[in-house]
Each structure stands twice: as structure tokens, then as C-alpha cells.
Design a protein around this motif. Structure first.
Motif, mmCIF file in Angstrom:
data_model
loop_
_atom_site.group_PDB
_atom_site.id
_atom_site.type_symbol
_atom_site.label_atom_id
_atom_site.label_comp_id
_atom_site.label_asym_id
_atom_site.label_seq_id
_atom_site.Cartn_x
_atom_site.Cartn_y
_atom_site.Cartn_z
ATOM 1 N N ASN A 82 127.020 -1.463 39.411
ATOM 2 C CA ASN A 82 127.322 -0.060 39.126
ATOM 3 C C ASN A 82 126.023 0.656 38.754
ATOM 4 O O ASN A 82 124.984 0.028 38.570
ATOM 5 N N TYR A 84 124.660 3.530 35.875
ATOM 6 C CA TYR A 84 125.038 4.086 34.582
ATOM 7 C C TYR A 84 124.062 5.197 34.194
ATOM 8 O O TYR A 84 122.853 5.048 34.351
ATOM 9 N N ASP A 146 131.852 -4.354 33.070
ATOM 10 C CA ASP A 146 132.192 -4.211 34.485
ATOM 11 C C ASP A 146 132.134 -5.555 35.206
ATOM 12 O O ASP A 146 132.979 -5.850 36.055
#
Length: 153
Positions: A82, A84, A146
Motif C-alpha cells: 500500500n 501511506y 495491512d
């Protein structure tokens, strides 16, 4: 001199957007590689660092892990986890102001023994996920959460 140091000579302590990468590295025992840094405040986090000019985020994390731990990662073994951002402005101990964009990757069944290879690091540990330290930067906490969600833990 790296890109950020050269840029800071021009802009001083003014607020910048910095890009970096980190890695959730899990060994065959299911433990996470954690790094304790000198700054800020001897916090624990994931290995990684700031992007240099001309690098991809994947190249950044491979370079940073090698520089900081002495471990060589196979870039093809890294999976994007991901990105961030939005944690708000931070101020470094020297007064530099910045906002951070962190790209996180993960790799499983990582082998090797990390060694403190730079002045930024105090120590490394393979830590079970149920024994993580509490003083972890927000983006790294999100990346770990995550990863655990993706791994079904």
C-alpha cells in the motif's frame, strides 16, 4: 551527498514532501524484521528509507535494506502492499519540516541475518507479530496491519 541533503541546502528547513519505501519482511517462522533507529527517540519500525533521484519505490527499499541490514533482497520477491500519506507535518530533530509519502512492500520467507550496517540503526530483531513494540511510526503500523489482513491473521 544524497538528494535530500542537496535539496535541504537549497530550501533549508522549509516543509517538503518526502517519498520513501519500507518493507514488511517475514521469515519462515512467521516473525517480522524490526529495526530500532537512533532517531527519532529510538523508535522501532520497518527497514526502509528515503527515495533518491532516479529510483523507483521498489529500488529504494532494496537499496535501503541492503545499506541498513547488509541483507540482499530479490526485488521480484517484493509485493506492493500500500501507499501511506496524510499523517500530517513532522519536524526532524534538526528542524527540517516534512510530510511523508511511504510506499510499503512485503516479502515472505525472507532469509538472512541482519547486521547493523549504518549509524541510523541501533539493532534488528525478528519479532513475532504478537510481541511487536508499541513505539512504531503510524505508516509502519498501518503497513503491518495491512499485511496481517492480507495474510489472514
Amino acid at each position: 551527498m544524497g538528494y535530500i541533503e542537496a535539496l535541504r541546502q537549497i530550501v533549508g528547513h522549509r516543509r517538503l514532501i518526502l517519498n520513501g519505501s519500507c518493507a514488511v519482511l517475514v521469515n519462515a517462522d512467521g516473525a517480522l524484521l524490526m529495526q530500532q533507529r537512533n532517531e527519532p527517540a529510538k523508535r522501532w519500525g520497518l527497514p526502509g528509507g528515503l527515495m533518491e533521484l532516479g529510483e523507483t519505490t521498489r529500488e529504494t527499499v532494496v537499496r535501503e535494506v541492503a545499506e541498513e541490514t547488509g541483507m540482499r533482497l530479490d526485488a521480484s520477491a517484493l509485493t506492493l502492499l500500500n501507499v501511506y500519506s496524510g499523517e500530517g507535518m513532522r519536524t526532524a530533530a534538526n528542524g527540517d519540516q516534512f510530510d511523508m509519502v511511504t510506499t510499503a512492500y512485503y516479502a515472505e520467507h525472507v532469509t538472512g541475518t541482519p547486521q547493523v550496517a549504518d549509524a541510523e540503526s541501533l539493532q534488528y530483531r525478528w519479532v513475532p507479530f504478537d510481541q511487536l513494540p508499541t513505539n512504531i511510526p503510524a505508516a509502519h503500523r498501518h503497513a503491518i496491519a495491512d499485511y496481517l489482513a492480507r495474510a489472514g491473521r
